[in-house]
Design an enzyme around this catalytic site. Sequence first.
Site, PDB file in Angstrom:
ATOM      1  N   ILE A  10       0.818  -1.226   0.000  1.00 39.13           N
ATOM      2  CA  ILE A  10       0.000   0.000   0.000  1.00 39.13           C
ATOM      3  C   ILE A  10       0.850   1.274   0.000  1.00 39.13           C
ATOM      4  O   ILE A  10       0.383   2.333  -0.411  1.00 39.13           O
ATOM      5  CB  ILE A  10      -0.977  -0.010   1.208  1.00 39.13           C
ATOM      6  N   ARG A  34       5.493  -3.136   6.243  1.00 39.35           N
ATOM      7  CA  ARG A  34       6.575  -3.691   7.067  1.00 39.35           C
ATOM      8  C   ARG A  34       6.771  -2.842   8.314  1.00 39.35           C
ATOM      9  O   ARG A  34       6.674  -1.607   8.242  1.00 39.35           O
ATOM     10  CB  ARG A  34       7.884  -3.729   6.271  1.00 39.35           C
ATOM     11  N   SER A 128       2.865  -8.792 -14.701  1.00 42.58           N
ATOM     12  CA  SER A 128       3.666  -7.751 -15.360  1.00 42.58           C
ATOM     13  C   SER A 128       3.942  -8.101 -16.811  1.00 42.58           C
ATOM     14  O   SER A 128       4.113  -9.282 -17.167  1.00 42.58           O
ATOM     15  CB  SER A 128       4.990  -7.627 -14.612  1.00 42.58           C
ATOM     16  N   GLU A 130       6.674  -7.739 -18.034  1.00 41.23           N
ATOM     17  CA  GLU A 130       8.006  -8.359 -18.033  1.00 41.23           C
ATOM     18  C   GLU A 130       7.912  -9.864 -18.255  1.00 41.23           C
ATOM     19  O   GLU A 130       8.880 -10.503 -18.638  1.00 41.23           O
ATOM     20  CB  GLU A 130       8.706  -8.103 -16.690  1.00 41.23           C
ATOM     21  N   TYR A 152      13.233 -11.203 -11.892  1.00 39.98           N
ATOM     22  CA  TYR A 152      11.963 -10.534 -11.610  1.00 39.98           C
ATOM     23  C   TYR A 152      10.854 -11.095 -12.503  1.00 39.98           C
ATOM     24  O   TYR A 152       9.768 -11.444 -12.034  1.00 39.98           O
ATOM     25  CB  TYR A 152      12.097  -9.019 -11.823  1.00 39.98           C
ATOM     26  N   LYS A 156       7.442 -13.184 -11.457  1.00 35.58           N
ATOM     27  CA  LYS A 156       6.069 -12.752 -11.788  1.00 35.58           C
ATOM     28  C   LYS A 156       5.318 -13.855 -12.535  1.00 35.58           C
ATOM     29  O   LYS A 156       4.115 -14.018 -12.359  1.00 35.58           O
ATOM     30  CB  LYS A 156       6.098 -11.452 -12.589  1.00 35.58           C
ATOM     31  N   GLY A 214      21.390   3.772 -19.381  1.00 36.51           N
ATOM     32  CA  GLY A 214      21.859   2.584 -20.098  1.00 36.51           C
ATOM     33  C   GLY A 214      21.284   2.542 -21.505  1.00 36.51           C
ATOM     34  O   GLY A 214      21.507   3.458 -22.313  1.00 36.51           O
TER      35      GLY A 214
END
Length: 335
Positions: A10, A34, A128, A130, A152, A156, A214
């Site tokens: 959140i 957390r 995602s 990705e 990653y 996912k 990059g």
Amino acid sequence: MKKKALITGITGQDGSYLAEHLLGLDYEVHGIVRRVALEQPEHRLSRLKGVLDKLKIHPANLDSYPSIFHVFSREQYDECYHLAAQSFVAESFADGFSTMSTNISGTHYVLAALRELQPKCKFYFAGSSEMFGKVRETPQRESTPFHPRSPYGISKCAGFQLAVNYREAYGMFCCNGILFNHESPRRGLEFVTRKITNGVARIKLGLASEVRLGNLDAKRDWGHARDYIEAMHLMLQQPAADDYVVATGQTHSVRDLCELAFSEAGLDYNKYVKIDQSVYRPAEVDLLIGDASKAHSVLKWQPKVDFAGLIKEMVHADLAALASTGKSEPVLARA
Ligand code: GDD
């Protein structure tokens, strides 16, 4: 009776917009945070500052099943939006183990606790683009096979398949959003959009002389996060659970992004953008462009902000924020 929703993640960009949206729809909104974030509320809860007093925050740790189980044992929810993740692709190359653990086990813990304690709660997983990685077709749609290019992306894919499996095996209402890149002034400084718009503002105000980037040739389908969280909510309002691509259907290169962002401040990006080989990724996702026809027709969802509108908003937000404080958040070395 008010609907009750729980949001993991959140405090992030999407979580904060979603919390505001659900409050606007008269939901009771809860969030998992957390414990360390509660110790630094000014910094870690800053995106929620406008609505914090309307939320119910639960300290919990996605790395611990008992911790997640405890949260779900205390309150019943109508909807759970699982957004929490290690979401920076470059970081997943640096520490793939942590990314896998948080993103895969964290998702599994939430699903397992829901199955045990409240199997009727509707579940949203933040999938995602990705996952498409080295894309098998263009544009990418729900039926496009996955070919992830990073830890990653792999994490996912696993989360996506976990949600599908809980839907098929236990009849739970689990939806996957396959969200393409979505940005806003609340984006973290490690992501390329915000790194550039913040860099533009710093250069314009005389606080920096260059931005080190990059791969300028990568292409992404960039939309506005505020539009995308509406699609998340709409998925959970349908009669049956399903998976949806959420995208604008337009693609632009990082170079296009530089050109637009610098020109918004009256600057020529060629003078200020420096190429830094250390920011290149070991494996790149070259081209993303989403086909959101299913979200248009089933969810009646449409993005409202286009690429130019998004970048303009971000540049001006960064200029205004830096002009008023003269300082910005620290940028990760790897970003
Ligand atoms: N971060 C970053 N920093 N990216 C750069 C830089 C740089 O200095 N220079 C070039 N890039 C390129 C990256 O190589 C990548 O091709 C592209 O810019 C976008 O990078 P990010 O903004 O970091 O986003 P992402 O596409 O890797 O991932 C984001 O979108 C996904 C959805 O497709 C994240 O938000 C993911 O969490 C999300 O799932």
